[in-house]
Motif scaffolding. Structure first.
Motif, mmCIF file in Angstrom:
data_model
loop_
_atom_site.group_PDB
_atom_site.id
_atom_site.type_symbol
_atom_site.label_atom_id
_atom_site.label_comp_id
_atom_site.label_asym_id
_atom_site.label_seq_id
_atom_site.Cartn_x
_atom_site.Cartn_y
_atom_site.Cartn_z
ATOM 1 N N HIS A 187 0.956 -1.364 0.091
ATOM 2 C CA HIS A 187 0.113 0.047 -0.134
ATOM 3 C C HIS A 187 0.937 1.122 -0.012
ATOM 4 N N LEU A 188 1.279 1.404 -1.181
ATOM 5 C CA LEU A 188 2.423 2.705 -1.307
ATOM 6 C C LEU A 188 2.013 3.708 -2.368
ATOM 7 N N ASP A 189 2.027 4.657 -2.496
ATOM 8 C CA ASP A 189 1.843 5.897 -3.542
ATOM 9 C C ASP A 189 3.000 6.189 -4.286
ATOM 10 N N ASP A 190 2.774 6.711 -5.195
ATOM 11 C CA ASP A 190 3.982 7.280 -5.985
ATOM 12 C C ASP A 190 5.154 7.958 -4.964
ATOM 13 N N ALA A 191 4.624 8.674 -4.031
ATOM 14 C CA ALA A 191 5.636 9.751 -3.505
ATOM 15 C C ALA A 191 6.300 8.744 -2.558
ATOM 16 N N ASP A 192 5.658 7.678 -2.058
ATOM 17 C CA ASP A 192 6.445 6.695 -1.206
ATOM 18 C C ASP A 192 7.468 5.719 -2.029
ATOM 19 N N ARG A 193 7.256 5.450 -3.008
ATOM 20 C CA ARG A 193 8.212 4.820 -3.901
ATOM 21 C C ARG A 193 9.255 5.510 -4.317
ATOM 22 N N GLU A 194 9.001 6.844 -4.756
ATOM 23 C CA GLU A 194 10.091 7.780 -5.003
ATOM 24 C C GLU A 194 11.029 8.000 -3.953
ATOM 25 N N PHE A 244 1.395 -6.530 -4.543
ATOM 26 C CA PHE A 244 2.526 -5.365 -5.045
ATOM 27 C C PHE A 244 2.446 -5.238 -6.240
ATOM 28 N N ASP A 245 2.335 -3.959 -6.491
ATOM 29 C CA ASP A 245 2.425 -3.145 -7.718
ATOM 30 C C ASP A 245 3.994 -3.141 -8.313
ATOM 31 N N ALA A 246 4.357 -4.209 -8.914
ATOM 32 C CA ALA A 246 5.790 -4.315 -9.523
ATOM 33 C C ALA A 246 6.140 -3.405 -10.618
ATOM 34 N N ALA A 247 5.175 -3.261 -11.505
ATOM 35 C CA ALA A 247 5.174 -2.412 -12.499
ATOM 36 C C ALA A 247 5.633 -0.941 -12.139
ATOM 37 N N ALA A 248 4.797 -0.442 -11.199
ATOM 38 C CA ALA A 248 5.068 0.763 -10.731
ATOM 39 C C ALA A 248 6.359 0.937 -10.375
ATOM 40 N N ALA A 249 7.041 -0.052 -9.263
ATOM 41 C CA ALA A 249 8.284 -0.164 -8.920
ATOM 42 C C ALA A 249 9.123 -0.170 -10.001
ATOM 43 N N ASP A 250 9.188 -0.766 -10.744
ATOM 44 C CA ASP A 250 9.998 -0.719 -12.144
ATOM 45 C C ASP A 250 10.136 0.467 -12.737
ATOM 46 N N ARG A 251 8.721 1.086 -13.072
ATOM 47 C CA ARG A 251 8.842 2.497 -13.355
ATOM 48 C C ARG A 251 9.608 3.304 -12.690
ATOM 49 N N GLN A 252 9.315 3.645 -11.367
ATOM 50 C CA GLN A 252 9.877 4.475 -10.534
ATOM 51 C C GLN A 252 11.339 4.110 -10.229
ATOM 52 N N GLY A 253 12.029 2.822 -10.641
ATOM 53 C CA GLY A 253 13.260 2.483 -10.199
ATOM 54 C C GLY A 253 13.485 2.314 -8.882
ATOM 55 N N LEU A 254 12.278 1.518 -8.267
ATOM 56 C CA LEU A 254 12.510 0.949 -6.880
ATOM 57 C C LEU A 254 12.811 -0.596 -6.827
ATOM 58 N N ARG A 255 13.831 -0.839 -6.290
ATOM 59 C CA ARG A 255 14.276 -2.299 -6.455
ATOM 60 C C ARG A 255 13.517 -2.897 -5.672
ATOM 61 N N TYR A 256 13.289 -4.415 -5.977
ATOM 62 C CA TYR A 256 12.517 -5.273 -5.284
ATOM 63 C C TYR A 256 13.284 -6.605 -5.541
ATOM 64 N N ALA A 257 13.071 -7.471 -4.505
ATOM 65 C CA ALA A 257 13.445 -8.917 -4.628
ATOM 66 C C ALA A 257 12.433 -9.792 -4.029
ATOM 67 N N PRO A 258 12.292 -11.002 -4.839
ATOM 68 C CA PRO A 258 11.294 -11.742 -4.327
ATOM 69 C C PRO A 258 11.740 -12.775 -2.948
ATOM 70 N N ALA A 259 10.686 -12.941 -2.123
ATOM 71 C CA ALA A 259 10.947 -13.475 -0.908
ATOM 72 C C ALA A 259 9.774 -14.530 -0.444
#
Ligand code: GUN
Ligand code: ZN
Length: 439
Positions: free
Chosen positions: A271-278, A302-317
């Protein structure tokens, strides 16, 4: 100098397939991986390398796919025994199963027994590195670190910090939690392949004083990780908003205490918005994407595409015990399905990248693990694309590497992990090739 070579199909990555396409992938249909002193020495086509390796013994793994060991970016070893415990949501699940299970880790004998089972289960599933949660008890950290050292695994773990809103017998003070964490960092961080993570459970169970102390611990100990939970569940979000009324968002709570930084790993981030991801992206933080847990506990997608778009790294767990499988292959399949539900896509190549090189990058260990670059630690897995009758049938009809890897991630589990090596040492001996055990 002990040397060994492994012949088989070899796949690893030098970049993110989402950005670099197939150029991100190194693929040898008939390859040779040369390992010495626990590290990768050489990698290449069998025909080109075989003549150069002299009398180095060659293990024939043709028919298997050698890949770097999987990385699980977020998993709770004390929750092994409560995996698959149903609850209407996160907070109820914590009260009903998690805290009672974690209470038992005051007993070092219990902690040692579970730690051994847990790490053997990771290895059986091809997971060679993990970011592991212990409990509030320092002996629970000692148990998992000792068990990892006995298996020579590269592992990061930490003691849970909780100084409010938790059962009295699991509750500490900000001062005692800090002192115990400091002692554990000194005992374990950088001891062989082990690393330490400062581990505040989540904002509701830490006072502002404890969150501030976490930032001080990290400032005092460069190289130490931080792991916590963030924005997993709607009830949790409401609770956090009530406890920290001045914060703009849940993410902002942690930001105000200086906890968003490189080497910080935040589980869920649903539950993140664009400002959080940024902010998360700019800080160098990583989100642990826990699809089986988020589906099982009904937390959200989890909105993986938004993370990719905003350059937020993520790792599966896996997030066991909220997650329902130790298998990173099962986890990648769930990640794919979660993305599809949001009209997003996950290719087989990118899935394998996420669980290996991508995860190593996201947690700041790509100079040690996650690929077969010469000099990297030789943690690797032999995948069997014919491990089950269905896999054998499906992969036999797959035209491309992408199609075969996609089938492996969607259909595979521990049965597809045919062999596992840690720093060149065999931890799961390769099974005979073929579904009936015949070569
Ligand atoms: N939030 C706080 N603690 C936990 C935990 O143990 N598991 C999950 N999934 N979320 C949490
Ligand atoms: Zn968790």
């Amino acid at each position: 100098m002990r040397r060994a070579a492994y012949r088989g199909e070899i796949v690893d990555f030098t970049g993110d397939p989402l950005r670099d396409g197939e150029a991100a992938c190194r693929h040898f249909a008939d390859g040779l991986l040369v390992v010495g002193d626990g590290r990768v020495q050489e990698l290449g086509p069998f025909d080109a390398l075989a003549a150069r390796i002299g009398d180095t013994p060659v293990r024939d793994l043709r028919g298997r796919i050698l890949v770097p060991g999987f990385v699980d970016a977020h998993v709770h070893y004390p929750q092994t025994d409560i995996v698959a415990s149903p609850a209407p949501g996160l907070l109820d699940w914590l009260e009903r199963y998690t805290f009672p299970a974690e209470r038992r880790f005051a007993d070092p004998g219990h902690a040692a027994e579970v730690a051994g089972f847990f790490l053997d289960e990771l290895l059986r599933n091809g997971t060679t590195t993990a970011m592991v949660w212990a409990t509030v008890h320092p002996v629970s950290v000692d148990a998992i670190m000792q068990a990892a050292r006995a298996r020579n695994m590269r592992l990061i773990a930490g003691k849970v910090l909780m100084d409010r809103n938790c059962p009295a017998d699991l509750c500490e003070t900000a001062e005692s939690g800090t002192a115990e964490t400091r002692a554990l960092i000194e005992r374990w961080h950088g001891a062989g392949r082990l690393g330490y993570a400062v581990t505040p459970r989540f904002a509701p169970t830490s006072t502002p004083a404890q969150l501030a102390a976490c930032a001080r611990l990290l400032d005092e100990h460069p190289g130490v990780w931080l792991q916590s939970h963030l924005a997993e569940n709607a009830d949790e979000l409401r609770w956090v908003a009530g406890l920290f009324p001045d914060a703009r968002s849940y993410t902002d709570v942690y930001d105000r205490f200086g906890l968003l930084r490189g080497r910080s790993v935040w589980a869920h981030g649903i539950h993140l918005d664009d400002a959080d991801r940024e902010r998360l992206a700019a800080s160098g933080a990583t989100v642990a994407f826990c699809p089986t847990s988020n589906l099982f506990l009904g937390s959200g997608l989890f909105d993986a595409a938004a993370a990719d778009r905003q350059g937020l790294r993520y790792a599966p767990a896996t997030d066991v015990g909220g997650g329902t499988s130790f298998s990173m292959l099962r986890t990648l399949a769930a990640a794919h399905d979660v993305m599809r539900l949001q009209r997003q896509a996950l290719s087989g190549l990118r899935a394998l990248w996420l669980a290996t090189h991508g995860a190593a990058q996201a947690i700041g260990l790509d100079d040690r693990i996650g690929s077969f670059e010469p000099g990297r630690e030789a943690d690797f897995v032999a995948l069997d694309p014919a491990a089950t009758p269905l896999l054998a049938r499906r992969t036999a009809q797959a035209g491309s590497l992408e199609e075969r890897l996609f089938a492996l991630t969607m259909l595979g589990d521990d049965r597809a992990v045919a062999g596992v090596w840690i720093a060149g040492g065999c931890m799961k001996p390769p099974t005979a090739r073929g579904v009936d055990g015949f070569t």
